[in-house]
Design a protein around this motif. Sequence first.
Motif, mmCIF file in Angstrom:
data_model
loop_
_atom_site.group_PDB
_atom_site.id
_atom_site.type_symbol
_atom_site.label_atom_id
_atom_site.label_comp_id
_atom_site.label_asym_id
_atom_site.label_seq_id
_atom_site.Cartn_x
_atom_site.Cartn_y
_atom_site.Cartn_z
ATOM 1 N N PRO A 2 0.830 -1.207 0.000
ATOM 2 C CA PRO A 2 0.000 0.000 0.000
ATOM 3 C C PRO A 2 0.867 1.261 0.000
ATOM 4 C CG PRO A 2 -0.893 -1.607 1.529
ATOM 5 C CD PRO A 2 0.423 -2.163 1.062
ATOM 6 N N GLY A 3 0.695 2.098 -1.014
ATOM 7 C CA GLY A 3 1.439 3.338 -1.093
ATOM 8 C C GLY A 3 2.807 3.240 -1.724
ATOM 9 N N LEU A 4 3.213 2.064 -2.129
ATOM 10 C CA LEU A 4 4.544 1.888 -2.701
ATOM 11 C C LEU A 4 4.462 1.174 -4.045
ATOM 12 C CD1 LEU A 4 7.659 2.033 -2.393
ATOM 13 C CD2 LEU A 4 7.534 -0.224 -1.337
ATOM 14 N N LYS A 5 5.108 1.728 -5.049
ATOM 15 C CA LYS A 5 5.152 1.104 -6.361
ATOM 16 C C LYS A 5 6.598 1.019 -6.833
ATOM 17 C CE LYS A 5 0.598 2.588 -8.056
ATOM 18 N NZ LYS A 5 0.030 1.260 -8.330
ATOM 19 N N ALA A 6 6.866 0.017 -7.641
ATOM 20 C CA ALA A 6 8.179 -0.147 -8.262
ATOM 21 C C ALA A 6 8.051 0.105 -9.755
ATOM 22 C CB ALA A 6 8.714 -1.552 -8.006
ATOM 23 N N GLU A 7 9.119 0.603 -10.345
ATOM 24 C CA GLU A 7 9.161 0.842 -11.780
ATOM 25 C C GLU A 7 10.385 0.146 -12.356
ATOM 26 O OE1 GLU A 7 8.867 4.488 -15.042
ATOM 27 O OE2 GLU A 7 9.487 4.914 -12.981
ATOM 28 N N VAL A 8 10.166 -0.630 -13.408
ATOM 29 C CA VAL A 8 11.242 -1.330 -14.106
ATOM 30 C C VAL A 8 11.145 -0.966 -15.575
ATOM 31 C CG1 VAL A 8 12.257 -3.560 -14.694
ATOM 32 C CG2 VAL A 8 11.169 -3.245 -12.457
#
Length: 222
Positions: A194-200
């Motif tokens: 919740p509230g955290l995303k990763a980008e690749v």
Amino acid sequence: MTYWRALILTFLLLAGEPLVAGAWPRPEGEAFLSTAARFSWPKDLSRMVSKDPHGRYHSLYFEYGLTERYTLGLDLGRSGTGGGKAIVFLRHPLRDRESGLRIAAELGLGRIDDAPVLRPGLSLGLGLENGWLSAEGLMEYSTVTGLADYKLDLTRGLKFDNGRMLILQLQTGFPAGKPGYARLAPSLVFPLAPGLKAEVGGAWGLTGDESMGVMLGLWAEF
């Protein structure tokens, strides 16, 4: 602030879900932080050297909603010409309606390659049922030399029901006295917590850029 401290801060200051930047203003009292590590190599691997000063760098991007109409930001990393970048900017919407085209203007001050710069910019955005379209143009004007570099990014974002996003971006630049460049930079954004995303993502030079690369990043809103 070091890269690892930025990562720790990202994990500590989590709340909400990241929003698209650029033409969309940051809500008053809300903040957004993203940090990324970027690695690049020559597409012709035979030209690779062991110590490439531009082969790896870290970036940090921060926005804070000062009011309903003004967004304050910080942009740290590397400029389109390869120099170190530290810019503070203020963005203001020119057209901010629930439907139709959104337009925002910004003005930034800072340093690139240890030289003072003035950075005006204009962002256009259009929300779609399954994502968005945006165009972001910037001019980096050196107050020392009087020369200007230009940058234009075109983005198509796709949102999916599982919280993931696919971002397709064309990055272009026109440095003063040098040939222009264009590169493709697609990426996938997905939730970690919740509230955290990763980008690749990755990057592939099309013209004026003979490099390829990868990117790993984190997003948080609080």
